[in-house]
Enzyme design. Structure first.
Site, PDB file in Angstrom:
ATOM      1  N   LYS A 196       0.868  -1.165   0.000  1.00  0.00           N
ATOM      2  CA  LYS A 196       0.000   0.000   0.000  1.00  0.00           C
ATOM      3  C   LYS A 196       0.915   1.228   0.000  1.00  0.00           C
ATOM      4  O   LYS A 196       1.434   1.629   1.037  1.00  0.00           O
ATOM      5  CB  LYS A 196      -0.911  -0.002   1.231  1.00  0.00           C
ATOM      6  CG  LYS A 196      -2.047   1.053   1.175  1.00  0.00           C
ATOM      7  CD  LYS A 196      -1.568   2.414   1.554  1.00  0.00           C
ATOM      8  CE  LYS A 196      -2.659   3.458   1.415  1.00  0.00           C
ATOM      9  NZ  LYS A 196      -2.117   4.834   1.483  1.00  0.00           N
ATOM     10  N   GLU A 272       7.968   1.588  12.260  1.00  0.00           N
ATOM     11  CA  GLU A 272       9.076   2.541  12.233  1.00  0.00           C
ATOM     12  C   GLU A 272       8.428   3.906  12.092  1.00  0.00           C
ATOM     13  O   GLU A 272       7.892   4.247  11.045  1.00  0.00           O
ATOM     14  CB  GLU A 272      10.017   2.246  11.068  1.00  0.00           C
ATOM     15  CG  GLU A 272      11.372   2.938  11.211  1.00  0.00           C
ATOM     16  CD  GLU A 272      11.417   4.305  10.559  1.00  0.00           C
ATOM     17  OE1 GLU A 272      11.165   5.296  11.294  1.00  0.00           O
ATOM     18  OE2 GLU A 272      11.685   4.382   9.365  1.00  0.00           O
ATOM     19  N   CYS A 307      12.564  10.708   9.018  1.00  0.00           N
ATOM     20  CA  CYS A 307      12.336  10.307  10.412  1.00  0.00           C
ATOM     21  C   CYS A 307      13.588  10.415  11.266  1.00  0.00           C
ATOM     22  O   CYS A 307      13.498  10.680  12.462  1.00  0.00           O
ATOM     23  CB  CYS A 307      11.803   8.872  10.460  1.00  0.00           C
ATOM     24  SG  CYS A 307      10.175   8.642   9.732  1.00  0.00           S
ATOM     25  N   GLU A 406       8.176  16.771  16.619  1.00  0.00           N
ATOM     26  CA  GLU A 406       8.721  16.507  15.295  1.00  0.00           C
ATOM     27  C   GLU A 406       8.081  17.453  14.274  1.00  0.00           C
ATOM     28  O   GLU A 406       6.862  17.483  14.130  1.00  0.00           O
ATOM     29  CB  GLU A 406       8.465  15.057  14.890  1.00  0.00           C
ATOM     30  CG  GLU A 406       9.082  14.692  13.550  1.00  0.00           C
ATOM     31  CD  GLU A 406       8.825  13.256  13.161  1.00  0.00           C
ATOM     32  OE1 GLU A 406       9.715  12.634  12.551  1.00  0.00           O
ATOM     33  OE2 GLU A 406       7.722  12.740  13.453  1.00  0.00           O
TER      34      GLU A 406
END
Length: 503
Positions: A196, A272, A307, A406
């Site tokens: 996906k 993750e 990330c 973040e």
């Protein structure tokens, strides 16, 4: 016949891809080995200028159900898992050859789809994608089980078997590379895989899957379902016949996949997720050109849509003034501009909503009293207008928003410290723990700090995520359940079985 001679499709250059994008001709659809699929579509916009470049299929839960049934039948009755590992290896190597042949096309697809600088796509992303597939192909027939030391009355075999039907849910920031990180180890282990891709960046995943079929991967063993996360990703996570899902993306969505697993069949989940990675500069650090380049790369590479972005620079007070001057000088090489331009280092934010989020952090940081050192401007005159300069704020205290949240955009927070203990405390003051880097010439300190920092990857005197041989993943809310890369990645796509034979 050589591998090259087996490649018959016309090669597509990056210029041709860019021209197709201008003509709204790019397409990414479902690749499901079945009929009666949904026909809904979504317009696909490029962040470069917010124009429509084509369409993608907009799938739903019924499409996922069809794909899962095909994948289950393939896993239980098909050929892929029953091939000798060397045969799967040969097919994947043919696939890699096709990727090499189509590398310009793949790079251009990620450039136009994600707004990534074309130079980065050509020189980093696509080579790393191919390297990942080559590495796991080579590992296919070199990883095997064990025989336990038993007495003469029994034989104990410890074997690794493919887990079954695997869902790979991809992020938008590294479309081709994250496809490789998940598909390569899952597929080479003998699983049936359903991919996906992010709805914002589906083009390279679609093309890579087409090339897989051309190389000989059975269509039933590798399928692609495009569409929105709430429709396709959620259905994959909730499905009762999916054995595991590997997800890379936000911590918020990662939590949803844990809920989906709990509410369905307790499928295995590998996450993750986000990060707020520290870069620590000690008083004995050597601030040469290589160090400055690494610090800037950690902070601003891929528009900071990464990330493991080193978004917190924690620097000894004695080094701060000199370091900031060198960083400002180094930023002159970080050109903001069109991703089509080979000299561009910083392209646009991925979409308007994300641009608005990053802009909000810019204003919030100013309002909270941090000192603007460099950047801070938005280039509304460029393309879509979603272009943010690499920005550095000094005097960011640990209670400020920028230190803790973040951003996923090019804003670096600078915080000073006095002692090693304070530096470690600041580095660990985060709910995330994906990566960290620090600079020192003291070998004893290097060992102490590397051991004390809570992160999945810690680099010393440079910024790195490791390479394909080393596992990548996080501590704390950066994820758990497994690792990408390295032989360790194979573990999440297999199950351990003991076969006890009584003599």
């Amino acid at each position: 016949m050589s591998t090259k001679e087996q490649i018959t499709k016309e090669q597509i250059t990056k210029e041709q891809v860019f021209e197709q994008a201008k003509q709204q001709k790019l397409w990414a659809g479902h690749l499901i080995a079945a009929e009666n699929l949904s026909t809904e579509t979504l317009d696909n916009y490029t962040p470069i200028d917010n124009s429509v470049i084509g369409q993608i299929a907009s799938g739903n839960a019924d499409d996922i159900d069809i794909a899962v049934k095909v994948a289950r039948d393939s896993f239980e009755n098909g050929e892929w898992r029953r091939l000798a590992p060397a045969e799967r290896k040969a097919i994947m190597q043919r696939w890699c050859a096709l990727m090499h042949e189509h590398s310009e096309e793949l790079a251009a697809l990620d450039c136009v789809d994600a707004g990534k600088p074309i130079t980065e796509c050509l020189n980093t992303d696509i080579p790393a994608t191919i390297e990942t597939f080559e590495w796991y192909a080579e590992a296919a027939d070199k990883v095997f089980g064990k025989v336990a030391p038993t007495g003469s009355a029994a034989l104990a075999l410890i074997v690794q078997e493919p887990i079954g039907v695997v869902g790979a849910v991809l992020p938008w920031n590294f479309p081709a590379q994250m496809y490789a990180w998940k598909v390569a180890p899952a597929l080479i282990s003998g699983n049936s895989v359903i991919v996906k891709p992010a709805e914002l960046t589906s083009l390279s995943a679609y093309r890579l899957t087409e090339l897989a079929y051309e190389a000989g991967v059975p269509k039933e063993a590798l399928q692609l379902v495009c569409g929105l996360g709430e429709n396709v990703g959620a259905a994959l996570g909730q499905h009762m016949d999916v054995d595991m899902v590997s997800f890379t993306g936000s911590t918020e969505v990662g939590r949803l996949f844990l809920q989906y697993a709990a509410q369905s069949n307790l499928k295995e989940i590998v996450l993750e997720c986000g990060g707020k990675s520290p870069q620590v500069v000690f008083d004995d650090a050597v601030l040469d050109d290589a160090a400055i380049n690494d610090i800037l790369s950690a902070a601003f590479w891929n528009m900071s849509e990464n990330c493991s972005c080193g978004s917190r620079l924690i620097v000894h007070s004695s080094q701060k003034a000199a370091l900031l001057e060198k960083l400002k000088e180094g930023l002159k090489d970080w050109k903001v501009g069109s991703p089509y331009d080979p000299s561009t280092a910083i392209g646009p934010m991925i979409e308007k909503a994300h641009f608005d989020k990053v802009s909000h952090y810019l204003q919030t940081t100013k309002d909270e009293g941090a000192t603007l050192v460099a950047g801070g401007n938005i280039h509304s005159e460029l393309g879509s207008g979603w272009y943010v300069e690499p920005t550095i704020f000094d005097n960011v205290s640990p209670d400020m928003t920028l230190f803790n949240e973040e951003v996923f955009g090019p804003i670096l927070a600078v915080t000073s410290f006095e002692t090693e203990e304070e530096a470690i405390s600041l580095a660990n003051q985060s709910s995330y723990g994906l990566a960290a880097s620090f600079y020192t010439q003291n070998i004893k300190r290097a060992y102490r700090v590397a051991s004390a920092i809570k992160a999945g990857t810690v680099s010393i005197n440079g910024f790195s995520e490791g390479d394909i041989t080393t596992p990548f993943g996080g501590y704390k809310q950066s994820g758990f359940g497994g690792r990408d890369n390295g032989l360790e990645a194979l573990e999440q796509y297999t199950q351990t079985k003991t076969i006890w034979v009584v003599n």
